[in-house]
Enzyme design. Sequence first.
Site, mmCIF file in Angstrom:
data_model
loop_
_atom_site.group_PDB
_atom_site.id
_atom_site.type_symbol
_atom_site.label_atom_id
_atom_site.label_comp_id
_atom_site.label_asym_id
_atom_site.label_seq_id
_atom_site.Cartn_x
_atom_site.Cartn_y
_atom_site.Cartn_z
ATOM 1 N N SER A 26 0.625 -0.621 0.030
ATOM 2 C CA SER A 26 0.221 0.094 0.295
ATOM 3 C C SER A 26 1.300 1.326 -0.068
ATOM 4 O O SER A 26 2.325 1.050 0.664
ATOM 5 C CB SER A 26 -0.996 -0.069 0.818
ATOM 6 O OG SER A 26 -1.661 1.139 0.962
ATOM 7 N N TYR A 54 -1.920 5.449 -4.200
ATOM 8 C CA TYR A 54 -3.275 5.888 -4.305
ATOM 9 C C TYR A 54 -2.371 7.543 -5.558
ATOM 10 O O TYR A 54 -1.301 7.995 -4.695
ATOM 11 C CB TYR A 54 -3.007 6.527 -3.054
ATOM 12 C CG TYR A 54 -4.247 5.991 -2.380
ATOM 13 C CD1 TYR A 54 -5.537 5.381 -3.066
ATOM 14 C CD2 TYR A 54 -3.977 5.335 -1.036
ATOM 15 C CE1 TYR A 54 -6.460 4.363 -2.210
ATOM 16 C CE2 TYR A 54 -5.087 4.146 -0.250
ATOM 17 C CZ TYR A 54 -5.806 4.473 -1.589
ATOM 18 O OH TYR A 54 -6.910 3.167 -0.557
ATOM 19 N N THR A 62 -5.550 2.310 -7.593
ATOM 20 C CA THR A 62 -6.950 2.813 -7.090
ATOM 21 C C THR A 62 -7.873 3.451 -7.869
ATOM 22 O O THR A 62 -7.429 4.604 -7.058
ATOM 23 C CB THR A 62 -6.294 2.894 -5.641
ATOM 24 O OG1 THR A 62 -5.320 1.740 -4.713
ATOM 25 C CG2 THR A 62 -7.736 1.978 -4.557
ATOM 26 N N LYS A 77 -7.249 -0.938 -10.277
ATOM 27 C CA LYS A 77 -7.965 -1.966 -8.921
ATOM 28 C C LYS A 77 -9.040 -0.428 -7.837
ATOM 29 O O LYS A 77 -9.074 0.098 -7.404
ATOM 30 C CB LYS A 77 -6.561 -2.053 -7.448
ATOM 31 C CG LYS A 77 -7.516 -2.803 -6.391
ATOM 32 C CD LYS A 77 -6.636 -2.464 -5.700
ATOM 33 C CE LYS A 77 -6.933 -3.096 -3.872
ATOM 34 N NZ LYS A 77 -7.491 -2.355 -3.285
ATOM 35 N N HIS A 88 -13.293 -2.357 -2.201
ATOM 36 C CA HIS A 88 -12.273 -2.292 -1.331
ATOM 37 C C HIS A 88 -12.430 -2.853 0.022
ATOM 38 O O HIS A 88 -12.731 -2.246 0.945
ATOM 39 C CB HIS A 88 -12.437 -1.055 -1.094
ATOM 40 C CG HIS A 88 -10.721 0.018 -0.842
ATOM 41 N ND1 HIS A 88 -10.758 0.611 -1.039
ATOM 42 C CD2 HIS A 88 -10.555 -0.016 0.584
ATOM 43 C CE1 HIS A 88 -9.710 1.556 -0.683
ATOM 44 N NE2 HIS A 88 -9.711 1.005 0.709
HETATM 45 C C1 LIG Z 1 -7.573 -2.061 6.795
HETATM 46 C C2 LIG Z 1 -8.390 -1.855 4.830
HETATM 47 C C3 LIG Z 1 -7.170 -1.615 4.389
HETATM 48 C C4 LIG Z 1 -7.133 -1.637 3.126
HETATM 49 N N1 LIG Z 1 -5.840 -0.118 2.378
HETATM 50 C C5 LIG Z 1 -5.872 -0.674 1.557
HETATM 51 C C6 LIG Z 1 -5.182 0.504 0.893
HETATM 52 O O1 LIG Z 1 -3.987 1.287 1.397
HETATM 53 N N2 LIG Z 1 -5.460 0.788 -0.275
HETATM 54 C C7 LIG Z 1 -6.055 -0.317 -1.444
HETATM 55 O O2 LIG Z 1 -5.856 -0.037 -2.757
HETATM 56 N N3 LIG Z 1 -6.843 -0.724 -0.729
HETATM 57 C C8 LIG Z 1 -6.779 -1.292 0.659
HETATM 58 N N4 LIG Z 1 -7.354 -2.133 1.076
HETATM 59 C C9 LIG Z 1 -8.798 -2.610 0.299
HETATM 60 C C10 LIG Z 1 -7.844 -4.090 -0.058
HETATM 61 O O3 LIG Z 1 -6.795 -3.802 -1.068
HETATM 62 C C11 LIG Z 1 -8.424 -4.690 -0.698
HETATM 63 O O4 LIG Z 1 -9.424 -4.718 -1.798
HETATM 64 C C12 LIG Z 1 -9.921 -5.450 0.236
HETATM 65 O O5 LIG Z 1 -9.400 -5.895 1.941
HETATM 66 C C13 LIG Z 1 -10.403 -6.813 0.401
HETATM 67 O O6 LIG Z 1 -10.838 -8.134 0.850
HETATM 68 P P1 LIG Z 1 -11.177 -8.315 2.303
HETATM 69 O O7 LIG Z 1 -10.064 -7.899 2.722
HETATM 70 O O8 LIG Z 1 -12.595 -8.550 2.271
HETATM 71 O O9 LIG Z 1 -10.245 -9.447 1.728
HETATM 72 C C14 LIG Z 1 -7.428 -2.016 3.051
HETATM 73 C C15 LIG Z 1 -8.194 -2.949 3.303
HETATM 74 C C16 LIG Z 1 -8.953 -2.865 4.777
HETATM 75 C C17 LIG Z 1 -9.176 -4.216 5.713
HETATM 76 C C1 LIG Z 2 -6.972 7.069 2.171
HETATM 77 C C2 LIG Z 2 -7.175 5.547 2.280
HETATM 78 C C3 LIG Z 2 -6.424 4.687 3.233
HETATM 79 C C4 LIG Z 2 -6.037 3.134 3.562
HETATM 80 C C5 LIG Z 2 -7.686 2.444 3.361
HETATM 81 O O1 LIG Z 2 -7.503 2.517 1.940
HETATM 82 C C6 LIG Z 2 -8.691 1.509 4.059
HETATM 83 O O2 LIG Z 2 -8.376 2.078 4.494
HETATM 84 O O3 LIG Z 2 -9.703 1.492 2.577
#
Ligand SMILES: Cc1cc2nc3c(=O)[nH]c(=O)nc-3n(C[C@H](O)[C@H](O)[C@H](O)COP(=O)(O)O)c2cc1C
Ligand SMILES: CCCCC(=O)C(=O)O
Length: 398
Positions: free
Chosen positions: A116, A142, A168, A261, A285
């Site tokens: 990330s 991002y 993303t 994504k 997400h």
């Molecule tokens: C706590 C958390 C933080 C995340 N941070 C990001 C991120 O920084 N960038 C991003 O593209 N997706 C982020 N995501 C989304 C994940 O990349 C992903 O799409 C998602 O967690 C998939 O679903 P799952 O948790 O059910 O496997 C985040 C998800 C979670 C749970």
């Molecule tokens: C700017 C978003 C940062 C983290 C993120 O993608 C999430 O918390 O799902």
Amino acid sequence: MAKTDLEVHDDKPLTIAEFEAIAKTKLKQQVWDYYVSGAEDQISIQRNREAFTRLIIRPRVFRDVTKIDTAATLFGKEYAFPVGISPSAYQKLVGGDGELDVARAATGRKTLMILSTNATCSCEDVIDAAGGPDAHFWFQLYVSQNREKSARLIRRVEAAGYKALAVTVDTPVLGNRINERKTQLILPAPLSLPNMEDTDPDRSKKPSLNRELLQATNRQEADRVQEAARERGLLNDPSLTWNETIPWIRKQTSTMKVVVKGVMTAEDALLAVEGGADAIVVSNHGGRQLDGVSSTVEALVEVVDAVKGRVPVLVDGGITRGSDVFKCLALGADFCLVGRPALWGLAYDGRRGVEMVLDILERELSRTMALSGARNLQEIQRGMLGVERRDGFGIAKL
Ligand SMILES: Cc1cc2nc3c(=O)[nH]c(=O)nc-3n(C[C@H](O)[C@H](O)[C@H](O)COP(=O)(O)O)c2cc1C
Ligand SMILES: CCCCC(=O)C(=O)O
């Protein structure tokens, strides 16, 4: 000596659900809430899971399944099995060495990690922990309002050895996460975000500007945060478009593939392909952005049908079983990703915990393949799935 509750719980977990239950006991309430939650009524989180239960496997038997091969290739790199790790922010909050442990586990198990932008470890350290650029990791981007800053970041991750940028596209602003608004996430002082340039020395004591914007309860407050942020370029850029953004990213890098994504419709999948994206990740997400969207497996079908094999299609969201991976592949996905399951493994035991989670998914996938008569990923076909009829009894073939 009497065992504590935690020790009793701590018997070797055998399922991702057990890892999740243990993580809940180990993580601080605020951190747990941040990781587990979705937006608003969490309908899409629930839907991500429920959609898998509606899909029924139609197994084939008597097919000599002595050898099961789960190898999957993306951009010319062979991974041991088709489950990688989605980017998630602030992994040091979960435990161990955060992103470094996740990287070690992904390399240990010969799979893909996407780091990330909001990582608590530097992109260079993560590649080092992975054993160098042979790891074939991707970097999640991002795009900031300050394009020069994003351009510098792209050059930096390219030099570090990342093979693709996963841009993303579902986060022009943060989703309405009620839990986060009630218990604000502030990164504790020793943690920082070394891939983001932030000139504010007190930044680690404050919520991010994306999060300040989420707290705004009326338009005036929102405008004020947006105005303050614009000058410093610290918000996700909400002005991104298909026409402008992919060509701009392409200009910044000569070696990295560009992956989008967060696509959830056939319409956007076509724009992505026509706009020159090298791969698509179907993702909502993890239900954290727009609540009320379909599950990702439902969206996967229309995306795969629109893309027609022109670029690889990946998917994430609610995958907690090897059979979920099998279902995604049967629908036409080339690769799957898990977000939260890797974090539950990290909370359990750092690198070893993440490896255990990956091992469970690999073993469950291999077993599902053997029991369904698919010896390699190519033999996992859509005809092996049906969907429960809602207008009568039985299974409708897909
Ligand atoms: C706590 C958390 C933080 C995340 N941070 C990001 C991120 O920084 N960038 C991003 O593209 N997706 C982020 N995501 C989304 C994940 O990349 C992903 O799409 C998602 O967690 C998939 O679903 P799952 O948790 O059910 O496997 C985040 C998800 C979670 C749970
Ligand atoms: C700017 C978003 C940062 C983290 C993120 O993608 C999430 O918390 O799902």
